[in-house]
Structure formats: C-alpha cells, structure tokens
Design a protein around this motif. Structure first.
Motif, PDB file in Angstrom:
ATOM      1  N   CYS A  62       0.947  -1.212   0.150  1.00 48.77           N
ATOM      2  CA  CYS A  62       0.042  -0.060   0.120  1.00 48.77           C
ATOM      3  C   CYS A  62       0.744   1.188  -0.136  1.00 48.77           C
ATOM      4  O   CYS A  62       0.371   2.441  -0.194  1.00 48.77           O
ATOM      5  CB  CYS A  62      -1.002   0.303   1.283  1.00 48.77           C
ATOM      6  SG  CYS A  62      -0.241   0.187   2.559  1.00 48.77           S
ATOM      7  N   TYR A  66      -8.339   1.477   3.717  1.00 49.64           N
ATOM      8  CA  TYR A  66      -7.791   1.142   2.278  1.00 49.64           C
ATOM      9  C   TYR A  66      -8.523   2.343   1.363  1.00 49.64           C
ATOM     10  O   TYR A  66      -7.818   2.712   0.489  1.00 49.64           O
ATOM     11  CB  TYR A  66      -7.874  -0.165   1.821  1.00 49.64           C
ATOM     12  CG  TYR A  66      -6.898  -1.124   2.272  1.00 49.64           C
ATOM     13  CD1 TYR A  66      -5.416  -0.780   2.109  1.00 49.64           C
ATOM     14  CD2 TYR A  66      -7.017  -2.129   3.080  1.00 49.64           C
ATOM     15  CE1 TYR A  66      -4.415  -1.439   2.634  1.00 49.64           C
ATOM     16  CE2 TYR A  66      -6.261  -2.863   3.657  1.00 49.64           C
ATOM     17  CZ  TYR A  66      -4.727  -2.665   3.368  1.00 49.64           C
ATOM     18  OH  TYR A  66      -3.476  -3.678   3.649  1.00 49.64           O
ATOM     19  N   MET A 103      -6.953   5.692   1.677  1.00 45.22           N
ATOM     20  CA  MET A 103      -5.429   5.822   1.286  1.00 45.22           C
ATOM     21  C   MET A 103      -5.725   5.897  -0.098  1.00 45.22           C
ATOM     22  O   MET A 103      -4.927   6.527  -0.811  1.00 45.22           O
ATOM     23  CB  MET A 103      -4.757   4.519   1.682  1.00 45.22           C
ATOM     24  CG  MET A 103      -4.404   4.446   3.190  1.00 45.22           C
ATOM     25  SD  MET A 103      -3.942   2.830   3.720  1.00 45.22           S
ATOM     26  CE  MET A 103      -2.467   2.779   2.970  1.00 45.22           C
ATOM     27  N   TYR A 138      -2.550  10.103   4.863  1.00 47.17           N
ATOM     28  CA  TYR A 138      -2.230   8.854   4.242  1.00 47.17           C
ATOM     29  C   TYR A 138      -1.796   7.809   5.355  1.00 47.17           C
ATOM     30  O   TYR A 138      -2.172   6.570   5.417  1.00 47.17           O
ATOM     31  CB  TYR A 138      -0.938   8.832   3.347  1.00 47.17           C
ATOM     32  CG  TYR A 138      -0.840   7.727   2.249  1.00 47.17           C
ATOM     33  CD1 TYR A 138      -1.807   7.697   1.144  1.00 47.17           C
ATOM     34  CD2 TYR A 138      -0.205   6.457   2.526  1.00 47.17           C
ATOM     35  CE1 TYR A 138      -1.677   6.355   0.241  1.00 47.17           C
ATOM     36  CE2 TYR A 138      -0.178   5.543   1.846  1.00 47.17           C
ATOM     37  CZ  TYR A 138      -0.851   5.348   0.665  1.00 47.17           C
ATOM     38  OH  TYR A 138      -0.873   4.362  -0.350  1.00 47.17           O
ATOM     39  N   PHE A 150      -3.917   4.563   7.160  1.00 46.52           N
ATOM     40  CA  PHE A 150      -3.096   3.486   7.189  1.00 46.52           C
ATOM     41  C   PHE A 150      -3.256   2.710   8.971  1.00 46.52           C
ATOM     42  O   PHE A 150      -3.840   1.900   9.141  1.00 46.52           O
ATOM     43  CB  PHE A 150      -1.804   3.471   6.955  1.00 46.52           C
ATOM     44  CG  PHE A 150      -0.847   2.065   7.265  1.00 46.52           C
ATOM     45  CD1 PHE A 150      -1.100   1.050   6.351  1.00 46.52           C
ATOM     46  CD2 PHE A 150      -0.161   1.916   8.376  1.00 46.52           C
ATOM     47  CE1 PHE A 150      -0.564  -0.128   6.336  1.00 46.52           C
ATOM     48  CE2 PHE A 150       0.741   0.946   8.206  1.00 46.52           C
ATOM     49  CZ  PHE A 150       0.562  -0.111   7.543  1.00 46.52           C
ATOM     50  N   CYS A 210      -4.521  -0.050  -2.879  1.00 52.34           N
ATOM     51  CA  CYS A 210      -5.277   0.073  -1.935  1.00 52.34           C
ATOM     52  C   CYS A 210      -6.794   0.176  -2.324  1.00 52.34           C
ATOM     53  O   CYS A 210      -7.649  -0.607  -1.561  1.00 52.34           O
ATOM     54  CB  CYS A 210      -5.188   1.438  -1.442  1.00 52.34           C
ATOM     55  SG  CYS A 210      -3.874   1.796  -0.510  1.00 52.34           S
TER      56      CYS A 210
END
Length: 510
Positions: free
Chosen positions: A295, A353, A356, A387, A391, A453
């Motif tokens: 990712c 995800y 992101m 970001y 996560f 992602c």
C-alpha cells in the motif's frame, strides 16, 4: 444484599482482570512488536555516519575509497537485510510457537536480539561493517518472530469481547516503536556521529524489560488446553488472566475447538495451501497481508523528507517534523484500538484502504503541480499525514488479528507463517523497487499504491465476513459457504449438513 455483594466482587475481579491483561500486553509488546517499528526508525539518523564508516574501513584495509554508488549499494543491503531476517523469523515462528509455546518462544527470541546488540555495539571498535550487516539480519529475525507470535499469543489469551482490542495493541506498540526510534535517533541524543553504534544497540533495552517481566505471566490458555492437553494449567492461566472464576461459555468455546481438532497435528504451510476447507481464509490473509506492505505506507516515510524540504522546511528541522509522522500513526492506532470492537474489522479495513486510495490520487495531483501552484507542497504535506493516519486507522492493526480469528489452533501457526512471510517479502521488494518507481514514474509513483489500496478495499468489502464478537465456529461456517459454493450449487442436499450459526455444543468435561 447478597446479590449486591456479588456484584461488587465481580466488579473488583473485572478490574483485576483488566490490570493483569494490560500488564501482560505491555510486557509482551514492549519487547515484541516495538522492535519492528524501533529498528525501522533508528536507521534514518546514522545513514551518513555509517556510509563514512564503510568507506573508512575500505581505506584502512585496502588503501582505497569506494565510489559513491558502491557505498550506496552496501548501505542498501544493510538496510534491506533486516527484511530478509524478518522473512526467516516469520518461517521460524510457526515451528517455535508449536514446540516451545507462545510465551517461551517470545522469551527465547531475545537470543537473536541480544546477539544483534552485541555485534552492533562492538562493530566500530572491530572496524567491521560486516558485523552491522549480521546485526541487522539477527534483529530482523527477532522482529519476524515477534510480529507473528505476539498477535497469536494475544488473540488466544484475551476474552472474546476484548480479542480485537488486545490483538490490535500489537500495532499500537509497533507505531510507538517508530516514534521511540525517531526520538532516540535525534542528533541531541544518540543520532550523532560519536554514538551511532550505541543507537543500533539500544534495541536491547526493551528486550531486557521483556526478559524480566514476561516470565511472571501465564502461557496462552488455548495452547495449554488444545496443544498440550493440560487442563489444570489452562484453568490456572485463565484464572490469572481473568482475575476471577472462568465463565462456562468461554470454556465451552475452547472445548468445542479442542474437540474439533482432537487427534490432529499442527498443519504445515503446504498442507494449508492444499486444504480446500480453508481456501478463502488463506486467500484473504494472502491479499490483506501483502497489501499491508504494497500500500506504500512505509515508502511515504522515505518520501516525507523530500516533501518537507519542498515545503520550505530546512534539512536541520526535518528530523523534528518527521517525528510527527510517527506520532500520527501512533495516534491513529490508538483510535483504531478504541473503535475496533464497536465498528468491527471489515469496516476499519475498507475505510482505511479506501481513504488511502483517495489520498494517493490527491497526492499525485499535488506532486504534479507543486512547481506551478505555490501552496501545492503544503497539500503534499497534508497528504503525507492523512495517508499515514488512514493506514493506522485500519490496515496497520486489523491485519495482524485476522489469522487468529479465522483459523483454528492446528492451522493458526502455519497461517501466520504464510502471512508473515508475505509481509516481509513484500517489504523487501518495495524497499528495492521504490527508488526505481520514483525515478521512472516521477510524480506518478504513488499511483500503483493507490491501485493496490482500491483493489484491497473492494476485496474486503465483497468477500471478507465480519469476525467481531463471533466464535470460530460461526466464522468458519461463513467461510464454508465460500469454500464449497460450487458444491452447494450442484448438490442442494449438502446444505443440510452445514453448521448452523448460533448453535452451541455445551461440554462440562473440565
């Protein structure tokens, strides 16, 4: 009056339970997954000093200075060998946890750590950069074992209603290790030219804390009952961890799992791959464990310094701003820990995800126009933090919990071996490939990460069942529908033989 007294006693016992479990988690994690984050972070500060040391060593031995690209190649290998060690540790974690147990494996794991610290602290005196390589390889093995065995130990020791929060603490301590490594690596502390060997060896301190505290806590109750068949030790461990008499429902669940795996030995990874009954469980942890590294979260840490300098932050002040990235992930993991039992695993994974993927798009736009629009570098800075926040809010913590929740006792070690191996292998690949992505794709270097992602968010949303608050039998029955979907279509009568959700088989054998 009597009932009031009983409620008071239960309340006090629950508090004791919380204290014992919390202390066990802290003791285990401080010498466990803290090492992963800590050993990643401490390598940033001494980069220039160790590269100079490599060149000086060559000059002393052979009377020649290395070219810049050769020094960079050796330094890259020193950094990357940590991932190779982690891969070996992930492969060792399964057999060690089966043979020695979860707790003893974590204690024995400190042999790799202490050997690594000894090599690191003496490397400068010995004038040997090869000792640094071996040191990083050994501490990688330590981190690889910890990252697999610790979530297993937590998941098997926590009560069902706290299973997610306790297991997620592994991610909290990992992010805490990143922050701790960034702080200790400051130039004012151990990040200076005269102290870099002590910085590399400072990871021994959390190891000593674990060695002195973890022996006071019990082994995993499920391991004692299901793997060792020691009922008395299991009950004793449960009483210590719960701080009160064991609830019958919890015993029934453990005994049911014991009955299901009775007479079966622990599975090997290749046996798990060939087992159709866990096909979609294996596919799930394969995709999610790989996505955790693919990712791009670790890559954005390396890219952060460039972004901060483009925003006008001086090179001297960048180290302080970089600490903010670690604090960002640490805060997000704590928040995820508070939300996981309310929002569930799938929601946090999909949300993390998806966010992101969105931030990767915005980040790409900001990088593309950073020399055209004056405020774009500041938007890039925002993207770095958001970001990392996204996560930490989901993938960082939930990923490590899943193998504990969707595999039974005989399959769990092999599942963690596969998941851990993929995580470390992908970390190594990203570390080697990312510089070429940056040079080849330029401002579009985060597009592949955004695609990963997005695909992962869709997979989790469409395939992975929610595991929050469910027993292993309930989760297995939901996966059974996926694993044998084609068989059910061709043979409708087979549906009648399936486990019905909510059915409980009671047993009072203990």
């Amino acid at each position: 009056m009597t009932s009031h007294r009983k409620e008071t006693v239960v309340s006090e016992e629950q508090k004791k339970n919380g204290h014992t479990l919390a202390l066990m988690v802290a003791s285990t994690a401080f010498g466990g997954t803290v090492q992963y984050g800590y050993n990643l972070a401490i390598m940033n500060a001494p980069t220039v000093y160790i590269q100079n040391f490599i060149n000086e060593t060559f000059q002393e031995r052979w009377g020649m200075y290395l070219e810049v690209y050769k020094v960079t190649l050796i330094w890259t290998f020193i950094v990357s060998v940590f991932s190779l060690g982690g891969l070996i540790g992930a492969l060792l974690a399964g057999p060690m946890s089966i043979h020695f147990g979860r707790k003893k494996t974590l204690l024995l794991n400190n042999i790799f750590l202490m050997s690594s610290a000894l090599l690191a602290v003496t490397s400068r005196t010995a004038r040997s950069f090869e000792m640094i390589m071996i040191s990083r390889f050994l501490v990688g093995i330590n981190a690889g074992v910890s990252m697999n065995v610790q979530p297993m130990y937590f998941g098997e020791s926590a009560p069902k209603h706290l299973r997610g929060a306790v297991s997620l603490s592994s991610a909290v301590f990992t992010s805490f290790g990143v922050v701790l490594g960034q702080v200790v690596g400051l130039r004012e502390l151990l990040g200076c030219e005269s102290c870099w060997q002590y910085l590399l060896a400072s990871n021994a301190v959390p190891g000593f804390i674990q060695l002195f505290t973890l022996p006071w806590f019990p082994e995993s109750p499920r391991y004692l009952l299901i793997d060792r068949g020691d009922k008395d030790a299991c009950l004793k461990a449960l009483r210590l961890l719960r701080g009160c008499e064991v609830q019958r429902s919890e015993l029934d669940e453990m005994l049911q799992e014991q009955a299901e795996v009775q007479g079966k030995r622990a599975q090997q990874p290749w046996e798990l791959i060939a087992d159709r009954s866990v096909r979609w469980q294996l596919i799930s942890i394969t995709i999610i464990s790989s996505a955790m590294q693919l990712c791009g979260n670790d890559s954005i840490y390396f890219y952060a310094s460039y972004i901060f300098q483009e925003a006008g932050i001086s090179a001297e002040d960048t180290q302080y701003v970089t600490i903010g990235t670690g604090i960002c992930e640490f805060t997000a993991c704590i928040l995820c820990n508070l939300l996981i039992e309310q929002q569930g695993r799938r929601m946090l994974l999909v949300g993390g995800y998806a966010l992101m993927a969105g931030w990767a798009v915005i980040f790409t736009v900001a990088l593309s126009f950073q020399h055209v629009v004056y405020w774009m570098p500041y938007l890039s800075m925002v993207c770095v933090f958001t970001y990392i926040l996204s996560f930490g809010m989901g993938p960082a913590g939930v990923t490590g919990i899943l193998p504990t929740e969707i595999f039974n006792q005989t399959a769990r070690p092999a599942a963690y071996m596969i998941a851990g191996s993929l995580m470390w292998l992908n970390l190594f690949i990203i570390g080697m490939v990312f510089p070429f992505l940056v040079s080849g794709l330029g401002q579009f270097c985060f597009v592949p990460f955004g695609a990963v992602c997005l695909i992962t968010a869709l997979f989790v949303g469409l395939v992975l069942p929610e595991t929050n608050g469910k027993t292993l039998s309930m989760i297995t029955s939901e996966f059974h529908m996926l694993n044998f979907r084609e068989q059910e279509r061709t043979d409708p009568k087979s549906k009648q033989a399936h486990y019905q959700q909510g059915e409980v088989i009671h047993c009072i054998a203990l």
